[in-house]
Design an enzyme around this catalytic site. Sequence first.
Site, PDB file in Angstrom:
ATOM      1  N   ARG A  44     -45.732 -23.083 -29.812  1.00  0.00           N
ATOM      2  CA  ARG A  44     -44.389 -22.987 -29.251  1.00  0.00           C
ATOM      3  C   ARG A  44     -43.387 -22.533 -30.316  1.00  0.00           C
ATOM      4  O   ARG A  44     -43.219 -23.219 -31.338  1.00  0.00           O
ATOM      5  CB  ARG A  44     -44.008 -24.388 -28.763  1.00  0.00           C
ATOM      6  CG  ARG A  44     -42.597 -24.527 -28.324  1.00  0.00           C
ATOM      7  CD  ARG A  44     -42.198 -25.995 -28.209  1.00  0.00           C
ATOM      8  NE  ARG A  44     -40.868 -26.082 -27.668  1.00  0.00           N
ATOM      9  CZ  ARG A  44     -40.112 -27.157 -27.728  1.00  0.00           C
ATOM     10  NH1 ARG A  44     -40.560 -28.264 -28.288  1.00  0.00           N
ATOM     11  NH2 ARG A  44     -38.897 -27.152 -27.229  1.00  0.00           N
ATOM     12  N   ALA A  48     -36.188 -32.304 -25.447  1.00  0.00           N
ATOM     13  CA  ALA A  48     -34.945 -31.997 -24.727  1.00  0.00           C
ATOM     14  C   ALA A  48     -34.358 -33.208 -24.003  1.00  0.00           C
ATOM     15  O   ALA A  48     -33.155 -33.229 -23.708  1.00  0.00           O
ATOM     16  CB  ALA A  48     -35.190 -30.861 -23.742  1.00  0.00           C
TER      17      ALA A  48
HETATM   18  C1  DQA Z   1     -36.507 -31.003 -30.849  1.00  0.00           C
HETATM   19  C2  DQA Z   1     -35.108 -30.428 -30.637  1.00  0.00           C
HETATM   20  C3  DQA Z   1     -34.740 -30.427 -29.160  1.00  0.00           C
HETATM   21  O1  DQA Z   1     -33.452 -29.874 -28.982  1.00  0.00           O
HETATM   22  C4  DQA Z   1     -35.736 -29.596 -28.374  1.00  0.00           C
HETATM   23  O2  DQA Z   1     -35.437 -29.647 -27.005  1.00  0.00           O
HETATM   24  C5  DQA Z   1     -37.145 -29.979 -28.640  1.00  0.00           C
HETATM   25  C6  DQA Z   1     -37.544 -30.286 -30.008  1.00  0.00           C
HETATM   26  C7  DQA Z   1     -36.952 -30.921 -32.325  1.00  0.00           C
HETATM   27  O3  DQA Z   1     -37.880 -31.617 -32.676  1.00  0.00           O
HETATM   28  O4  DQA Z   1     -36.386 -30.133 -33.088  1.00  0.00           O
HETATM   29  O5  DQA Z   1     -37.989 -29.986 -27.751  1.00  0.00           O
HETATM   30  O6  DQA Z   1     -36.490 -32.377 -30.493  1.00  0.00           O
END
Ligand code: DQA
Length: 140
Positions: free
Chosen positions: A18, A75
Amino acid sequence: MKRIQIINGPNLNLLGKREPTVYGSQTFEAYFEELKLLFPDAELSYFQSNSEGELIDKIHEVGFSADGIVLNAGAYTHTSVAIADAIRSITTPVIEVHISNVFKREAFRHHSYLSEACKGCIVGFGMDSYRLAVNAVLNF
Ligand code: DQA
């Protein structure tokens, strides 16, 4: 031996594939093996779910027995009053973790519903954020 539960939320099962420029190219499973070797004197467990309810169930399940929870709610961090309430409902301290520096990103990532309910937050150190959080639990 301290018991530490790592909980990852939605889309973090795809770490490694991802958006590698944001989240790196290592899977969490591979990183977790390294983490266990770094902390042989801690009992580390890992759980991931893409479902808000399953994350809450896990927080309830371990939240009165574990010594610390390291939570990257993905998120849901920015949306979930229910996860914030779950954190407030348990006795185990929770450390909020983010791989990326959410404050350098889109404005909607700047607010966390969870931070106020957590003992502390570690943000922006890549996968190393988890090691820093485990270390913090060991120093409680
Ligand atoms: C996250 C940051 C969040 O904004 C995002 O939606 C994620 C990953 C991070 O680890 O940087 O899924 O939590």
